[in-house]
Design an enzyme around this catalytic site. Sequence first.
Site, mmCIF file in Angstrom:
data_model
loop_
_atom_site.group_PDB
_atom_site.id
_atom_site.type_symbol
_atom_site.label_atom_id
_atom_site.label_comp_id
_atom_site.label_asym_id
_atom_site.label_seq_id
_atom_site.Cartn_x
_atom_site.Cartn_y
_atom_site.Cartn_z
ATOM 1 N N HIS A 107 0.154 0.700 10.001
ATOM 2 C CA HIS A 107 -1.177 1.202 9.676
ATOM 3 C C HIS A 107 -1.937 1.632 10.931
ATOM 4 C CE1 HIS A 107 -0.177 -1.935 6.596
ATOM 5 N NE2 HIS A 107 -0.329 -0.870 5.845
ATOM 6 N N GLY B 80 1.425 5.350 1.210
ATOM 7 C CA GLY B 80 1.440 5.948 2.540
ATOM 8 C C GLY B 80 2.680 5.619 3.334
ATOM 9 N N HIS B 81 3.539 4.737 2.769
ATOM 10 C CA HIS B 81 4.762 4.314 3.457
ATOM 11 C C HIS B 81 6.019 4.859 2.770
ATOM 12 C CE1 HIS B 81 2.063 1.756 5.580
ATOM 13 N NE2 HIS B 81 1.803 1.009 4.523
ATOM 14 N N ASP C 62 -2.347 -7.980 0.969
ATOM 15 C CA ASP C 62 -1.194 -8.217 0.103
ATOM 16 C C ASP C 62 -1.033 -9.700 -0.196
ATOM 17 O OD1 ASP C 62 0.064 -5.464 -0.119
ATOM 18 O OD2 ASP C 62 -0.013 -5.676 2.049
ATOM 19 N N GLY D 195 0.807 -1.204 0.000
ATOM 20 C CA GLY D 195 0.000 0.000 0.000
ATOM 21 C C GLY D 195 0.843 1.259 0.000
#
Length: 342
Positions: free
Chosen positions: A226, A55-56, A117, A53
Amino acid sequence: MRPFLTKSPDAVEAVLGGIIASSRHPLEQVPGHLALLHRGNPSRRVRILVGGGSGHEPLFLGAVGPGMADAAIAGQVFAAPNPMSVQAAIEACTAPSPRSSVAPEGSLLIYGNYSGDVLNFGFAADEIRQAGGRIDEVRVHDDIASRPPAELEKRRGIAGDIFVIKTTCAAADRGLPFDDVLRIARKACLATRSLGVALGAASSIDTGKPMFDLPAGQIEIGMGLHGEMGVKRSAFEPAATLVPHMLEMILADYAATGSRPARVAAMVNGLGSTTILELLAVSARLREALGTQGVAVSFLRTGQFATSLDMAGFSITLMALDSELEPLLDAPCSSFCYSNPA
């Protein structure tokens, strides 16, 4: 937080464009997909693909380049990549290329051990197998807070992804056959342990509001990337006492699996809004604490490698080194996310 980007899909597209614009090396977008490709690792018999995802950042799209991944696939913020995008990236990586000196034997997918994932990368891998391609998966599981040592392979992946990716890519650069690259990737994964701490929540790009509640003056040890719940919520501790405490937890976890390391590579990773000043102070405390514990440090990396939007906090990652893993981790590479000079 008041982000300059206010819609998640716009943010991911912008990140992809920004990585391409900032790269010193040629990168290309896989047409129609949130995926990047680098064709400049010509000696590899195994193509390395990573993803997860958004955002990292700078993980995962930033981990593509010479000596690093051949491709990366991004999902929306905190969401797994689309399986069709994963499949398209695999097919693009393994297509014949005049830049490659050897024909690829297959592809290896490396990603954090999260249910979305696992499902989506696994679906893409099954499609490739059914089409006659060779492929395997390595699910990074370095977060010691997410499961006990007896369930090590069920843990989630956090900043340890970086060391596992780097080591595996260096093995592939040696032209090793598929089975050897896969063995080294799994060995690197088992050798890597991480623990994070948060003192402030990440803010949603879409709403600007905190994504979980952490009262002022408290910290949460073991917080996931998260915002997953940690193992301990307590009053604030300064780095001078917090870092040795976190290191003790990591070393105890190694010991519980019969593998307390004598020599390590270490990483201090900022989670988004922790200042470089603070991260450097954490690094100094970590090296001091490792010395007190009698653990030799091959090298220590400090910076923002695997973030959680603007979360306030940091993580500590160790990789237990031996004569096989150390030169691989130390081999040259260049990417927006992680680089080693030649």
